[in-house]
Design a protein around this motif. Structure first.
Motif, PDB file in Angstrom:
ATOM      1  N   VAL A   1       0.812  -1.216   0.000  1.00 55.86           N
ATOM      2  CA  VAL A   1       0.000   0.000   0.000  1.00 55.86           C
ATOM      3  C   VAL A   1       0.846   1.267   0.000  1.00 55.86           C
ATOM      4  N   TYR A   2       2.100   1.178   0.451  1.00 55.65           N
ATOM      5  CA  TYR A   2       2.944   2.372   0.453  1.00 55.65           C
ATOM      6  C   TYR A   2       3.176   2.882  -0.960  1.00 55.65           C
ATOM      7  N   GLN A   3       3.380   1.937  -1.887  1.00 54.02           N
ATOM      8  CA  GLN A   3       3.582   2.315  -3.286  1.00 54.02           C
ATOM      9  C   GLN A   3       2.403   3.122  -3.804  1.00 54.02           C
ATOM     10  N   SER A   4       1.213   2.652  -3.469  1.00 52.71           N
ATOM     11  CA  SER A   4       0.003   3.319  -3.943  1.00 52.71           C
ATOM     12  C   SER A   4      -0.192   4.668  -3.263  1.00 52.71           C
ATOM     13  N   LEU A   5       0.117   4.722  -1.988  1.00 52.42           N
ATOM     14  CA  LEU A   5      -0.146   5.912  -1.181  1.00 52.42           C
ATOM     15  C   LEU A   5       0.677   7.118  -1.608  1.00 52.42           C
ATOM     16  N   ILE A   6       1.959   6.906  -1.881  1.00 49.97           N
ATOM     17  CA  ILE A   6       2.842   8.056  -2.111  1.00 49.97           C
ATOM     18  C   ILE A   6       2.558   8.770  -3.434  1.00 49.97           C
ATOM     19  N   HIS A   7       1.789   8.143  -4.330  1.00 49.75           N
ATOM     20  CA  HIS A   7       1.463   8.832  -5.582  1.00 49.75           C
ATOM     21  C   HIS A   7       0.557  10.038  -5.348  1.00 49.75           C
ATOM     22  N   TYR A   8      -0.099  10.063  -4.187  1.00 46.44           N
ATOM     23  CA  TYR A   8      -0.888  11.242  -3.823  1.00 46.44           C
ATOM     24  C   TYR A   8       0.005  12.377  -3.307  1.00 46.44           C
ATOM     25  N   LEU A   9       1.275  12.084  -3.077  1.00 50.24           N
ATOM     26  CA  LEU A   9       2.222  13.108  -2.623  1.00 50.24           C
ATOM     27  C   LEU A   9       3.013  13.711  -3.776  1.00 50.24           C
ATOM     28  N   ILE A  10       3.356  12.886  -4.748  1.00 57.89           N
ATOM     29  CA  ILE A  10       4.268  13.319  -5.811  1.00 57.89           C
ATOM     30  C   ILE A  10       3.692  14.466  -6.625  1.00 57.89           C
ATOM     31  N   GLY A  11       2.423  14.339  -7.048  1.00 56.28           N
ATOM     32  CA  GLY A  11       1.814  15.371  -7.887  1.00 56.28           C
ATOM     33  C   GLY A  11       1.770  16.744  -7.249  1.00 56.28           C
ATOM     34  N   PRO A  12       1.126  16.879  -6.070  1.00 55.47           N
ATOM     35  CA  PRO A  12       1.038  18.210  -5.454  1.00 55.47           C
ATOM     36  C   PRO A  12       2.379  18.791  -5.025  1.00 55.47           C
ATOM     37  N   SER A  13       3.289  17.954  -4.521  1.00 58.62           N
ATOM     38  CA  SER A  13       4.587  18.490  -4.095  1.00 58.62           C
ATOM     39  C   SER A  13       5.379  19.010  -5.291  1.00 58.62           C
ATOM     40  N   ALA A  14       5.302  18.304  -6.437  1.00 55.08           N
ATOM     41  CA  ALA A  14       6.005  18.753  -7.643  1.00 55.08           C
ATOM     42  C   ALA A  14       5.421  20.069  -8.152  1.00 55.08           C
ATOM     43  N   TYR A  15       4.103  20.174  -8.120  1.00 56.60           N
ATOM     44  CA  TYR A  15       3.463  21.419  -8.567  1.00 56.60           C
ATOM     45  C   TYR A  15       3.819  22.582  -7.648  1.00 56.60           C
ATOM     46  N   LEU A  16       3.805  22.339  -6.341  1.00 57.27           N
ATOM     47  CA  LEU A  16       4.013  23.430  -5.390  1.00 57.27           C
ATOM     48  C   LEU A  16       5.449  23.946  -5.392  1.00 57.27           C
TER      49      LEU A  16
END
Length: 391
Positions: free
Chosen positions: A67-82
């Motif tokens: 589940v960690y693999q799946s979870l962190i994809h919710y972090l990559i997008g917004p952090s890259a944009y910000l």
């Protein structure tokens, strides 16, 4: 031997460097760019290390890594944009509202909690079902109360939206910077973000094709070339922030008035804003004026500026008066006049514009408004004024 070195480099050595640099940026750096770059690097640390434990036989002993693999994809997008957002808008203040970008990550973490505390046997059963999948888009089971297919779609949409927001932000800033000296003062920053967004865009295309089983179809948790390609963007950012740390300060500012200080004519001296020590708010105002070029809209007002900078109109008016001994209207008029001069000298198209066209493009709205401004400030007609000013 070579494979062993490459494997450890990908799964452990580089991710550990990501971890150390990420923690340092989150805990000890003070700029928003550094904060979100740190979160981005930590996301890839979790992504790569957990990927190692998703191979046999490790997966049997640590199935929760699934589940960690799946979870962190919710972090990559917004952090890259910000980090892109704050790099190109350094005048923006980091507030609580930006944390809302990470709400899906928090929500999914809460949803996955029952799975994380469930029995080892149940986790293995869930994994066995998942590993039979050939196309992620068709998988409709769940480990929480939302079917996984919806999370797959949500994560894809998240990455899609944030990637295009970053690209749009970059393009807008690039073309705005071309209207001043901003690009030439920040070539390294713009090059970094160009290739960063390019890698993200290419990754998005490949992820889309994989999700539908068109290219490099999904095969459980086995390592695939696409994983390395996605990882290359994180590696690119890591190298850049280690060897070019100044980019984390965002756009380096040098405004129109500073560019024209070397002009020796009396007319230039009367037009350029008098240089005095500036406080932080005045610096933010000038950065905002150059990066966003908001004054080319004739509807631009002190209210627009104060809302963009999250300050009061009174604060804006007071600091402009204190720093430049000028009211807001004259301050904006000087920016517009300097904008005309800058564009007239750098753009062949502007060199052939009439005074009326220049007035409209610079935000004065009409020749009549420009006439009133120049007559009020310099007691001249636009024709006489520009004969001397644009020579």
């Amino acid at each position: 031997m070579f494979y062993f070195i490459l494997k450890n480099l990908y799964f452990f050595i580089l991710p550990i460097f990501f971890l150390l640099v990420g923690i340092r940026h989150i805990c000890f750096k003070r700029s928003p760019v550094s904060l979100f770059l740190g979160i981005y690097l930590l996301s890839f640390f979790v992504r790569n290390v957990s990927a190692y434990f998703l191979a046999e036989p490790e997966i049997s002993f640590a199935p929760h890594f699934y589940v960690y693999q799946s979870l962190i994809h919710y972090l990559i997008g917004p952090s890259a944009y910000l980090y892109t957002y704050f790099a190109l808008k350094p005048y923006k203040k980091l507030t609580f509202w930006y944390a809302l970008h990470f709400f899906p990550f928090v929500f999914y973490t809460i949803e996955l909690f029952p799975f994380l505390i469930s029995s080892l046997e149940y986790k293995r059963q869930v994994l066995d079902d998942f590993l039979k999948v050939k196309e992620l888009i068709t998988y409709n089971k769940t480990v929480g109360f939302v079917p996984r297919i919806y999370h797959t779609i949500a994560k894809f949409i998240s990455i899609l939206v944030y990637t295009f927001l970053s690209i749009q932000l970059y393009i807008k800033s690039y073309f705005n910077s071309a209207k001043s000296s901003l690009y030439y003062n920040n070539k390294q920053l713009y090059r970094w973000l160009f290739f960063d967004n390019l890698l993200k865009f290419l990754s998005l295309i490949l992820i889309t094709l994989q999700g539908f089983g068109i290219f490099n179809p999904f095969h459980g948790f086995a390592f695939q070339p696409l994983d390395a390609f996605v990882f290359s963007d994180a590696l690119y950012n890591f190298i850049f922030i280690v060897f070019a740390p100044k980019i984390q300060s965002g756009l380096l500012f040098k405004n129109f008035q500073d560019d024209l200080l070397n002009q020796t004519s009396n007319k230039d001296e009367s037009i350029n804003v008098k240089q005095k020590p500036r406080d932080a708010l005045m610096e933010k105002i000038n950065i905002y004026m150059e990066t966003e070029v908001p004054f080319i809209e004739d509807s631009f007002s002190i209210k627009t500026m104060s809302q963009s900078l999250n300050v009061t109109e009174r604060q804006v008016s007071t600091i402009i008066k204190k720093t430049y001994d000028s009211n807001f209207a004259n301050f904006v008029a000087k920016w517009r006049l300097n904008y005309i001069k800058n564009m007239h000298s750098s753009s062949p198209e502007w060199a052939n514009f009439t005074i009326e066209q220049m007035a409209e493009r610079a935000g004065f709205g009409s020749r009549q408004t420009l006439h009133k401004v120049i007559n009020r400030m310099y007691n001249q007609t636009p024709s006489d004024f520009f004969k001397e000013y644009l020579k």
